[in-house]
Design a protein around this motif. Sequence first.
Motif, short mmCIF file in Angstrom:
data_model
loop_
_atom_site.label_atom_id
_atom_site.label_comp_id
_atom_site.label_asym_id
_atom_site.label_seq_id
_atom_site.Cartn_x
_atom_site.Cartn_y
_atom_site.Cartn_z
N SER A 1 0.84 -1.20 0.00
CA SER A 1 0.00 0.00 0.00
C SER A 1 0.88 1.25 0.00
O SER A 1 2.05 1.21 0.38
N LEU A 2 0.28 2.37 -0.43
CA LEU A 2 0.98 3.66 -0.50
C LEU A 2 0.42 4.62 0.54
O LEU A 2 -0.78 4.61 0.84
N SER A 3 1.31 5.50 1.05
CA SER A 3 0.86 6.61 1.89
C SER A 3 0.32 7.72 0.99
O SER A 3 0.50 7.70 -0.24
N ALA A 4 -0.35 8.72 1.58
CA ALA A 4 -0.87 9.85 0.82
C ALA A 4 0.30 10.57 0.11
O ALA A 4 1.27 10.97 0.75
N PRO A 5 0.24 10.73 -1.23
CA PRO A 5 1.35 11.37 -1.94
C PRO A 5 1.41 12.87 -1.68
O PRO A 5 0.38 13.53 -1.50
N THR A 6 2.64 13.40 -1.64
CA THR A 6 2.86 14.85 -1.47
C THR A 6 3.63 15.37 -2.67
O THR A 6 4.46 14.67 -3.25
N ALA A 7 3.37 16.69 -3.02
CA ALA A 7 3.92 17.26 -4.25
C ALA A 7 5.05 18.24 -3.95
O ALA A 7 5.13 18.83 -2.87
N ASN A 8 5.95 18.44 -4.96
CA ASN A 8 6.93 19.52 -4.88
C ASN A 8 6.21 20.84 -5.16
O ASN A 8 4.98 20.87 -5.39
N ALA A 9 6.97 21.94 -5.20
CA ALA A 9 6.37 23.26 -5.31
C ALA A 9 5.55 23.44 -6.58
O ALA A 9 4.48 24.07 -6.56
N ASP A 10 6.03 22.91 -7.71
CA ASP A 10 5.28 23.14 -8.96
C ASP A 10 4.36 21.97 -9.32
O ASP A 10 3.81 21.93 -10.41
N ARG A 11 4.20 21.01 -8.39
CA ARG A 11 3.25 19.92 -8.52
C ARG A 11 3.52 19.02 -9.74
O ARG A 11 2.60 18.42 -10.32
N THR A 12 4.77 18.88 -10.14
CA THR A 12 5.13 17.95 -11.21
C THR A 12 5.73 16.66 -10.65
O THR A 12 5.72 15.64 -11.34
N VAL A 13 6.27 16.71 -9.47
CA VAL A 13 6.88 15.53 -8.84
C VAL A 13 6.19 15.28 -7.50
O VAL A 13 6.16 16.15 -6.63
N TRP A 14 5.65 14.07 -7.35
CA TRP A 14 4.95 13.67 -6.15
C TRP A 14 5.66 12.46 -5.54
O TRP A 14 6.19 11.61 -6.27
N THR A 15 5.66 12.34 -4.23
CA THR A 15 6.31 11.20 -3.57
C THR A 15 5.35 10.57 -2.56
O THR A 15 4.49 11.23 -1.99
N SER A 16 5.56 9.26 -2.37
CA SER A 16 4.74 8.48 -1.44
C SER A 16 5.62 7.36 -0.87
O SER A 16 6.66 7.01 -1.45
N THR A 17 5.21 6.81 0.26
CA THR A 17 5.94 5.68 0.84
C THR A 17 5.17 4.39 0.60
O THR A 17 3.98 4.29 0.93
N PHE A 18 5.85 3.40 0.00
CA PHE A 18 5.26 2.10 -0.27
C PHE A 18 5.61 1.14 0.88
O PHE A 18 6.78 0.99 1.23
#
Length: 356
Positions: free
Chosen positions: A77-94
């Motif tokens: 499962s993934l955690s809620a994704p968070t975005a960089n300042a310009d919302r082109t790169v998002w990260t999540s924890t698997f």
Amino acid sequence: LKLTGVTDDIPNPGVGSVSSANYSVDTRPADTTGPTTATIALANSALKAGQTTTVTITFTEPVSGLDVSDFVCGSGSLSAPTANADRTVWTSTFTPTDNVNAATNTIRLNLTGVTDDIPNPGVGSVSSANYSVDTRPADTTGPTTATIALANSALKAGQTTTVTITFTEPVSGLDVSDFVVPNGSLSAPTANADRTVWTSTFTPTLNANDATNTIELKLTGVTDDIPNPGVGSVSSANYSVDTRPADTTGPTTATIALANSALKAGQTTTVTITFTEPVSGLDASDFVCGSGSLSAPTSNADRTVWTSTFTPTLNVNDATNTIDLKLTGVTDDAHNPGVGSVSSANYTVDTRPADT
């Protein structure tokens, strides 16, 4: 505007330059298509027990609305994704699922769950590269169980059968020395591709007759992939072996024994008839008795020993007598009739009244 390019009416040349207020230009075609592509990358693509990894989702334009409901994850499962300042790169924890072993998994993102800044909804879906998950507890115990199955459990002369040994995990090192095989032998076992199912050919011993047999496997002779050695042993179900040559001859011999060989008036004795194989059909008409008669014979459980009561004839004095058995009156279990006849040892009869 460069004022040096103009003159007044004197004519004096202009000096310096002047600028207008700001204006903007956007002559691109109208944006009517939402996001159609993205990349999904896992920092670690081989997850073990206790591990997590960062998942990076990179878009070609800013997006909004990305959340965990937009993803389909294999074995985790993934955690809620968070975005960089310009919302082109998002990260999540698997986080992988506990106690799972799956070599083939991907994370799929449904792009219809996001929009660009117009806002146009995304189109289609994208998937990550493959990743593996093995979150089983550390394996410290070797194989402790297996099943052994014979395709034929009643072996006759000239027959062989396939023996299938099935393990709950891949094993190595299995050979014929790991088996105890009564009344037969096994060929070298061969494994399937994942080494969980092994097969061998069982060949029974010649001229054997045994209704009770099992194949025993000593698991200490094999290892799993850690490698942990096996523990204990397992056995097959029962099988029978009868590889004697075909029986085409009926009974040819028997012994006839009288418990008392000197009969007096008022006495009887037990007569025991012992055959070398089970017989059927024995009755009093098969006997010729000197100076007496036999009761109907009865047999033991396997029909090899029969008993009867001999009653001597009254008022007889005969020192030479035998009980003769015509073997042609009985059959063995192959329904072969007996051959010839047999006789007891001599017995005496003196049933005259006491001389007073």
